[in-house]
Design a protein around this motif. Structure first.
Motif, PDB file in Angstrom:
ATOM      1  N   ASP A  99      -2.163  -4.524  14.876  1.00  0.00           N
ATOM      2  CA  ASP A  99      -0.775  -4.934  14.593  1.00  0.00           C
ATOM      3  C   ASP A  99       0.131  -4.828  15.812  1.00  0.00           C
ATOM      4  O   ASP A  99      -0.213  -4.168  16.799  1.00  0.00           O
ATOM      5  CB  ASP A  99      -0.178  -4.154  13.415  1.00  0.00           C
ATOM      6  CG  ASP A  99      -0.906  -4.478  12.122  1.00  0.00           C
ATOM      7  OD1 ASP A  99      -0.834  -5.635  11.698  1.00  0.00           O
ATOM      8  OD2 ASP A  99      -1.586  -3.601  11.564  1.00  0.00           O
ATOM      9  N   TRP A 120       4.594  -2.901   6.102  1.00  0.00           N
ATOM     10  CA  TRP A 120       4.885  -3.465   4.778  1.00  0.00           C
ATOM     11  C   TRP A 120       6.316  -3.962   4.679  1.00  0.00           C
ATOM     12  O   TRP A 120       6.624  -4.866   3.905  1.00  0.00           O
ATOM     13  CB  TRP A 120       4.517  -2.462   3.678  1.00  0.00           C
ATOM     14  CG  TRP A 120       3.035  -2.454   3.490  1.00  0.00           C
ATOM     15  CD1 TRP A 120       2.130  -1.540   3.976  1.00  0.00           C
ATOM     16  CD2 TRP A 120       2.256  -3.454   2.820  1.00  0.00           C
ATOM     17  NE1 TRP A 120       0.848  -1.911   3.646  1.00  0.00           N
ATOM     18  CE2 TRP A 120       0.900  -3.080   2.937  1.00  0.00           C
ATOM     19  CE3 TRP A 120       2.568  -4.632   2.139  1.00  0.00           C
ATOM     20  CZ2 TRP A 120      -0.141  -3.837   2.386  1.00  0.00           C
ATOM     21  CZ3 TRP A 120       1.534  -5.388   1.593  1.00  0.00           C
ATOM     22  CH2 TRP A 120       0.201  -4.992   1.724  1.00  0.00           C
ATOM     23  N   ASN A 161       6.585   1.832   5.014  1.00  0.00           N
ATOM     24  CA  ASN A 161       5.677   1.634   6.137  1.00  0.00           C
ATOM     25  C   ASN A 161       6.196   0.398   6.887  1.00  0.00           C
ATOM     26  O   ASN A 161       6.435  -0.638   6.262  1.00  0.00           O
ATOM     27  CB  ASN A 161       4.259   1.408   5.571  1.00  0.00           C
ATOM     28  CG  ASN A 161       3.224   1.208   6.637  1.00  0.00           C
ATOM     29  OD1 ASN A 161       3.320   0.282   7.443  1.00  0.00           O
ATOM     30  ND2 ASN A 161       2.221   2.061   6.653  1.00  0.00           N
ATOM     31  N   GLN A 201      -1.498  -9.375  13.497  1.00  0.00           N
ATOM     32  CA  GLN A 201      -1.574  -9.983  12.164  1.00  0.00           C
ATOM     33  C   GLN A 201      -0.231 -10.665  11.918  1.00  0.00           C
ATOM     34  O   GLN A 201       0.683 -10.554  12.729  1.00  0.00           O
ATOM     35  CB  GLN A 201      -1.759  -8.934  11.077  1.00  0.00           C
ATOM     36  CG  GLN A 201      -3.008  -8.117  11.141  1.00  0.00           C
ATOM     37  CD  GLN A 201      -3.244  -7.421   9.794  1.00  0.00           C
ATOM     38  OE1 GLN A 201      -3.818  -8.019   8.890  1.00  0.00           O
ATOM     39  NE2 GLN A 201      -2.827  -6.171   9.682  1.00  0.00           N
ATOM     40  N   GLU A 231       0.850  -1.201   0.000  1.00  0.00           N
ATOM     41  CA  GLU A 231       0.000   0.000   0.000  1.00  0.00           C
ATOM     42  C   GLU A 231       0.881   1.244   0.000  1.00  0.00           C
ATOM     43  O   GLU A 231       0.608   2.204  -0.689  1.00  0.00           O
ATOM     44  CB  GLU A 231      -0.923   0.019   1.226  1.00  0.00           C
ATOM     45  CG  GLU A 231      -1.778   1.286   1.269  1.00  0.00           C
ATOM     46  CD  GLU A 231      -2.953   1.210   2.212  1.00  0.00           C
ATOM     47  OE1 GLU A 231      -3.056   0.250   2.998  1.00  0.00           O
ATOM     48  OE2 GLU A 231      -3.794   2.129   2.155  1.00  0.00           O
ATOM     49  N   ASP A 236      -2.824  -9.196   2.139  1.00  0.00           N
ATOM     50  CA  ASP A 236      -3.233  -8.243   3.188  1.00  0.00           C
ATOM     51  C   ASP A 236      -4.664  -7.751   3.028  1.00  0.00           C
ATOM     52  O   ASP A 236      -5.394  -7.625   3.995  1.00  0.00           O
ATOM     53  CB  ASP A 236      -2.233  -7.065   3.231  1.00  0.00           C
ATOM     54  CG  ASP A 236      -2.693  -5.919   4.078  1.00  0.00           C
ATOM     55  OD1 ASP A 236      -2.690  -6.094   5.307  1.00  0.00           O
ATOM     56  OD2 ASP A 236      -3.053  -4.859   3.537  1.00  0.00           O
ATOM     57  N   ALA A 262      -2.145  -0.182  11.119  1.00  0.00           N
ATOM     58  CA  ALA A 262      -0.947  -0.351  11.958  1.00  0.00           C
ATOM     59  C   ALA A 262      -0.454   0.897  12.696  1.00  0.00           C
ATOM     60  O   ALA A 262       0.110   0.772  13.775  1.00  0.00           O
ATOM     61  CB  ALA A 262       0.181  -0.921  11.109  1.00  0.00           C
ATOM     62  N   ASN A 301      -9.862  -4.119   3.179  1.00  0.00           N
ATOM     63  CA  ASN A 301      -9.558  -4.654   4.516  1.00  0.00           C
ATOM     64  C   ASN A 301     -10.029  -3.720   5.625  1.00  0.00           C
ATOM     65  O   ASN A 301     -10.568  -4.157   6.641  1.00  0.00           O
ATOM     66  CB  ASN A 301      -8.069  -5.012   4.659  1.00  0.00           C
ATOM     67  CG  ASN A 301      -7.114  -3.848   4.482  1.00  0.00           C
ATOM     68  OD1 ASN A 301      -7.480  -2.814   3.938  1.00  0.00           O
ATOM     69  ND2 ASN A 301      -5.885  -4.017   4.920  1.00  0.00           N
ATOM     70  N   ARG A 334     -12.825  -4.488   8.473  1.00  0.00           N
ATOM     71  CA  ARG A 334     -12.539  -4.371   9.916  1.00  0.00           C
ATOM     72  C   ARG A 334     -13.602  -3.514  10.599  1.00  0.00           C
ATOM     73  O   ARG A 334     -14.091  -3.860  11.678  1.00  0.00           O
ATOM     74  CB  ARG A 334     -11.147  -3.747  10.139  1.00  0.00           C
ATOM     75  CG  ARG A 334     -10.034  -4.695   9.785  1.00  0.00           C
ATOM     76  CD  ARG A 334      -8.672  -4.033   9.825  1.00  0.00           C
ATOM     77  NE  ARG A 334      -7.718  -4.876   9.099  1.00  0.00           N
ATOM     78  CZ  ARG A 334      -6.435  -4.587   8.894  1.00  0.00           C
ATOM     79  NH1 ARG A 334      -5.924  -3.469   9.374  1.00  0.00           N
ATOM     80  NH2 ARG A 334      -5.658  -5.413   8.231  1.00  0.00           N
TER      81      ARG A 334
END
Ligand code: BGC
Length: 335
Positions: free
Chosen positions: A263, A61, A58, A283, A54, A135, A238, A183, A187
């Motif tokens: 996370d 990632w 990060n 995760q 994404e 993901d 996250a 995602n 959530r």
């Protein structure tokens, strides 16, 4: 006569010297080449995959990247990690398009779930390039498989744990990565389902952080100002919990506000140890990356690969720490 002997002697010496030097450099060059060729034989990757996150820089990632590259070097696949600098759906789609044009052997990408993303995934499939979503899924696309969290269940799990910790009474602020990603939407939907089952729990507000700490802090601040009754937060990506906790610390609201994060990044774990973040949903980003590369090779070898592959999630509190980031069912050592 004497002079002639000396000249012959010198000629012989210089011939021997020239010959020895030539032989030495020839052998050196020959050895060097042999070694290079053997090295190349060992290292030459059989496959070239691209992993599109994404956003590039990060920490979440980077764990996915680490897992994918570990599997790549075991299995003989070059894994290129390339994507938007900061979350940006258009740049993400362009990255997939470039990967298609460069005829990579496989594309592993976060699935956003937007129409344009679905179309570009389908274009890759139509060109014969397998695609694995990671993901976040895009189940409307023709992708070969998905690996990652069951995001709806994870949101529901977060909701249940928050409600329990709050004794069934709470006014909640939700900070979500963004409103577009599949995602994040799942959530939030799972969380709302849990809240709908608790008559004394309400969601006061939902705002986006664009997956940055700074914006998470900013929207959390706006929420506590606008809704003074908020006594719990849920950060769905996250860095959200980290941003929320910065504001809670700054306003000295620590005792009054419960924070459920997402996370187990090191920063999150440190804040949990200090008591600023109360719980989080773990995760398995490293494992997602690791398994995705193995799955891609399986696909290319014509093996059967399950369409949906869920990695594990758990509710984590300070007593469960530390959580290791790198592990895999296939025996990759912890770091
Ligand atoms: C999500 C990713 C997201 C990241 C942002 C994670 O919780 O699974 O989709 O990119 O947070 O920091």
């Amino acid at each position: 006569m004497k002079v002639r002997k000396v000249i012959v002697f010198l000629l012989v010496i210089s011939f021997i010297a020239t010959f020895s030097l030539s032989l030495y450099f020839y052998l050196k060059a020959f050895n060097f080449d042999t070694r290079l060729t053997t090295d190349r034989k060992i290292k030459e990757p059989q496959y070239h995959f691209i992993l599109i996150p994404e956003e590039m820089d990060n920490p979440y990632w980077h764990l996915v990247e680490k897992g994918a590259k570990a599997a790549g070097s075991e299995i003989g696949a070059a894994v290129e990690y390339s994507g938007p600098i900061q979350t940006n759906v258009e740049a993400h789609i362009n990255e997939i398009d470039t990967a298609i044009a460069s005829k990579v052997d496989g594309i592993i990408t976060q699935g956003i779930g937007s129409k344009n993303m679905t179309a570009i995934i389908n274009k890759a499939i139509q060109k014969g390039i397998p695609v694995i979503t990671i993901d976040s899924d895009d189940s409307d696309s023709r992708r070969n498989a998905y690996i990652g969290t069951d995001n709806y269940s994870a949101g529901y799990m977060a909701g249940k744990a928050l409600i329990k910790a709050m004794g069934g009474k709470a006014e909640v602020g939700v900070v979500t990565g963004n409103f577009e990603s599949a995602n994040e939407k799942e959530r939030v939907a799972g969380f709302k389902k849990a809240v709908a089952e608790a008559p004394h729990v309400h969601i006061a507000d939902i705002q986006e952080s664009h997956i940055t700490r700074v914006q998470a802090a900013e929207v959390a601040y706006n929420m506590v100002v606008k809704h003074p009754k908020i006594n719990a937060f849920f950060g769905t990506s996250a860095l959200d919990g980290i941003g929320i906790s910065a504001i809670v610390q700054q306003l000295d609201l620590k005792k009054g506000i419960f924070i459920m994060a997402f996370d187990t990044l090191d920063e999150t774990q440190n804040l949990m140890k200090k008591g600023y973040i109360d719980a989080t949903i773990s995760q398995e980003p490293y494992q997602m990356g690791y398994e995705s590369v193995n799955m891609m090779v399986d696909l290319l070898k014509g093996k059967q690969v399950k369409a949906v592959n869920h990695t594990r999630t758990q509710v984590i509190t300070a007593k469960d720490l530390p959580i290791k980031a790198a592990f895999s069912n296939r025996g990759v050592p912890n770091d």
